[in-house]
Design a protein around this motif. Structure first.
Motif, PDB file in Angstrom:
ATOM      1  N   PHE A  25       0.828  -1.202   0.000  1.00 16.86           N
ATOM      2  CA  PHE A  25       0.000   0.000   0.000  1.00 16.86           C
ATOM      3  C   PHE A  25       0.867   1.259   0.000  1.00 16.86           C
ATOM      4  N   ARG A  26       1.899   1.291   0.818  1.00 16.61           N
ATOM      5  CA  ARG A  26       2.762   2.476   0.883  1.00 16.61           C
ATOM      6  C   ARG A  26       3.446   2.737  -0.459  1.00 16.61           C
ATOM      7  N   ASP A  27       3.845   1.671  -1.143  1.00 18.90           N
ATOM      8  CA  ASP A  27       4.456   1.841  -2.457  1.00 18.90           C
ATOM      9  C   ASP A  27       3.449   2.448  -3.435  1.00 18.90           C
ATOM     10  N   ALA A  28       2.209   1.980  -3.380  1.00 17.48           N
ATOM     11  CA  ALA A  28       1.172   2.499  -4.275  1.00 17.48           C
ATOM     12  C   ALA A  28       0.847   3.952  -3.941  1.00 17.48           C
ATOM     13  N   ALA A  29       0.815   4.278  -2.652  1.00 15.13           N
ATOM     14  CA  ALA A  29       0.534   5.653  -2.246  1.00 15.13           C
ATOM     15  C   ALA A  29       1.652   6.588  -2.702  1.00 15.13           C
ATOM     16  N   ALA A  30       2.904   6.133  -2.601  1.00 15.48           N
ATOM     17  CA  ALA A  30       4.037   6.949  -3.050  1.00 15.48           C
ATOM     18  C   ALA A  30       3.984   7.163  -4.559  1.00 15.48           C
ATOM     19  N   GLN A  31       3.627   6.121  -5.300  1.00 16.23           N
ATOM     20  CA  GLN A  31       3.492   6.248  -6.752  1.00 16.23           C
ATOM     21  C   GLN A  31       2.353   7.202  -7.100  1.00 16.23           C
ATOM     22  N   ALA A  32       1.252   7.131  -6.359  1.00 16.98           N
ATOM     23  CA  ALA A  32       0.128   8.034  -6.593  1.00 16.98           C
ATOM     24  C   ALA A  32       0.559   9.488  -6.431  1.00 16.98           C
ATOM     25  N   GLU A  33       1.341   9.757  -5.391  1.00  7.43           N
ATOM     26  CA  GLU A  33       1.794  11.131  -5.177  1.00  7.43           C
ATOM     27  C   GLU A  33       2.755  11.574  -6.272  1.00  7.43           C
ATOM     28  N   ARG A  34       3.626  10.673  -6.722  1.00  5.92           N
ATOM     29  CA  ARG A  34       4.530  11.030  -7.818  1.00  5.92           C
ATOM     30  C   ARG A  34       3.747  11.399  -9.076  1.00  5.92           C
ATOM     31  N   VAL A  35       2.707  10.633  -9.359  1.00  9.47           N
ATOM     32  CA  VAL A  35       1.896  10.906 -10.557  1.00  9.47           C
ATOM     33  C   VAL A  35       1.203  12.259 -10.437  1.00  9.47           C
ATOM     34  N   LEU A  36       0.656  12.560  -9.264  1.00 12.18           N
ATOM     35  CA  LEU A  36      -0.009  13.843  -9.079  1.00 12.18           C
ATOM     36  C   LEU A  36       0.980  14.997  -9.179  1.00 12.18           C
ATOM     37  N   ARG A  37       2.207  14.778  -8.727  1.00  7.22           N
ATOM     38  CA  ARG A  37       3.215  15.846  -8.852  1.00  7.22           C
ATOM     39  C   ARG A  37       3.594  16.064 -10.319  1.00  7.22           C
ATOM     40  N   LEU A  38       3.562  15.018 -11.122  1.00  8.33           N
ATOM     41  CA  LEU A  38       3.770  15.183 -12.561  1.00  8.33           C
ATOM     42  C   LEU A  38       2.607  15.943 -13.197  1.00  8.33           C
ATOM     43  N   ALA A  39       1.403  15.680 -12.707  1.00 12.49           N
ATOM     44  CA  ALA A  39       0.215  16.342 -13.263  1.00 12.49           C
ATOM     45  C   ALA A  39       0.118  17.798 -12.831  1.00 12.49           C
ATOM     46  N   LYS A  40       0.684  18.125 -11.688  1.00 10.51           N
ATOM     47  CA  LYS A  40       0.506  19.453 -11.091  1.00 10.51           C
ATOM     48  C   LYS A  40       0.847  20.601 -12.041  1.00 10.51           C
ATOM     49  N   PRO A  41       2.032  20.649 -12.647  1.00 17.05           N
ATOM     50  CA  PRO A  41       2.316  21.787 -13.532  1.00 17.05           C
ATOM     51  C   PRO A  41       1.433  21.824 -14.770  1.00 17.05           C
ATOM     52  N   VAL A  42       0.945  20.662 -15.197  1.00 15.10           N
ATOM     53  CA  VAL A  42       0.087  20.608 -16.388  1.00 15.10           C
ATOM     54  C   VAL A  42      -1.284  21.215 -16.077  1.00 15.10           C
ATOM     55  N   VAL A  43      -1.909  20.774 -14.989  1.00 14.48           N
ATOM     56  CA  VAL A  43      -3.239  21.302 -14.672  1.00 14.48           C
ATOM     57  C   VAL A  43      -3.171  22.768 -14.262  1.00 14.48           C
ATOM     58  N   GLU A  44      -2.054  23.163 -13.642  1.00 16.07           N
ATOM     59  CA  GLU A  44      -1.908  24.576 -13.280  1.00 16.07           C
ATOM     60  C   GLU A  44      -1.719  25.448 -14.520  1.00 16.07           C
ATOM     61  N   ARG A  45      -0.991  24.939 -15.499  1.00 17.92           N
ATOM     62  CA  ARG A  45      -0.764  25.712 -16.725  1.00 17.92           C
ATOM     63  C   ARG A  45      -2.070  25.888 -17.501  1.00 17.92           C
ATOM     64  N   HIS A  46      -2.863  24.829 -17.554  1.00 23.33           N
ATOM     65  CA  HIS A  46      -4.114  24.879 -18.320  1.00 23.33           C
ATOM     66  C   HIS A  46      -5.314  25.298 -17.459  1.00 23.33           C
ATOM     67  N   LYS A  47      -5.081  25.472 -16.151  1.00 24.95           N
ATOM     68  CA  LYS A  47      -6.133  25.888 -15.212  1.00 24.95           C
ATOM     69  C   LYS A  47      -7.333  24.948 -15.251  1.00 24.95           C
ATOM     70  N   VAL A  48      -7.005  23.651 -15.166  1.00 23.25           N
ATOM     71  CA  VAL A  48      -8.010  22.592 -15.112  1.00 23.25           C
ATOM     72  C   VAL A  48      -7.985  21.983 -13.723  1.00 23.25           C
ATOM     73  N   ARG A  49      -9.118  21.967 -13.056  1.00 24.65           N
ATOM     74  CA  ARG A  49      -9.181  21.416 -11.694  1.00 24.65           C
ATOM     75  C   ARG A  49      -9.203  19.897 -11.745  1.00 24.65           C
ATOM     76  N   LEU A  50      -8.259  19.279 -11.072  1.00 23.63           N
ATOM     77  CA  LEU A  50      -8.156  17.824 -11.020  1.00 23.63           C
ATOM     78  C   LEU A  50      -8.744  17.351  -9.692  1.00 23.63           C
ATOM     79  N   ALA A  51      -9.861  16.643  -9.764  1.00 26.99           N
ATOM     80  CA  ALA A  51     -10.603  16.231  -8.574  1.00 26.99           C
ATOM     81  C   ALA A  51     -10.310  14.766  -8.272  1.00 26.99           C
TER      82      ALA A  51
END
Length: 227
Positions: A25-51
């Protein structure tokens, strides 16, 4: 295309079924956070709310901490009003804690009943379960007055939450026993006489049942929730 939010999940399965150890579970949670950090600059640039939906994956404190670490006005919550009950969180505390991060809502009601190894969690039309939906909706609207709500009603047999089985605790070893006790008290105090089942119905009857459930839910939402 004008979408107000894009809903996603970061761990697709139920925590107590998908993972066999805390490290998994911890490995999956860490991977989830890495993916969201990759998405962060993209959604911020396009101003799309990721829910990101609370999806029977992280407990309340884990998910709130994740939102705070990400610290982005464009990464927030798809608040599911029922999912955290399966992880022994208080359903009202979950809504209250997630409301400040909410971009959208999966509004649902649940009926419950004890099982030998825990409890059954059945999705039922709005107003026919035990949730105080006016309270939940009120909390969410107060935090986010322009919030949009989606009806999520899956017409299926009840889910089994095996919180008294040893395997359930493999990924949840730090849950306070008071949370288990509170959840079981809640189930016993609100036990349904029977839970809906549909697996034995043919496909046409299942579709008919779903149409009926949706219609009853929308009627309740108009009369009692102000939609």
């Amino acid at each position: 295309v004008g979408a107000l939010a894009v809903r996603t999940v970061v761990m697709p399965g139920r925590r107590y079924e998908q993972f066999k150890s805390l490290q998994e579970f911890r490995d999956a949670a860490a991977q989830a956070e890495r993916v969201l950090r990759l998405a962060k600059p993209v959604v911020e640039r396009h101003k799309v709310r990721l829910a990101v939906e609370n999806h029977k994956d992280q407990r309340l404190d884990e998910r709130v901490a994740l939102y705070k670490r990400l610290d982005s006005e464009y990464i927030g919550a798809c608040v599911d009003t029922g999912n955290n009950l399966a992880l022994l969180d208080d359903p009202y505390a979950a809504v209250e804690a997630l409301a400040p991060f909410a971009f959208t809502v999966h509004l649902k009601d649940h009926a419950v009943r004890e099982a030998e190894d825990g409890f059954f969690l059945g999705e039922v039309p709005l107003g026919e379960g035990f949730f105080d939906l006016p309270r939940m909706v009120g909390v969410l609207r107060k935090a986010k007055p322009k919030l949009r709500f989606n009806l999520e009603l899956i017409t299926r047999d009840p889910l089994r939450v095996p919180c008294l089985a040893e395997g359930y605790w493999a990924t949840l070893p730090t849950v306070p026993p008071t949370d288990l006790a509170r959840t079981l008290r809640l189930v016993r105090a609100n036990a349904a006489k029977e839970l809906p089942t549909v697996a034995a119905l043919d496909a046409a009857r299942q579709v008919q049942r779903e149409d009926e459930n949706i219609a009853r839910s929308l009627t309740y939402a108009r009369k009692r929730l102000g939609f």
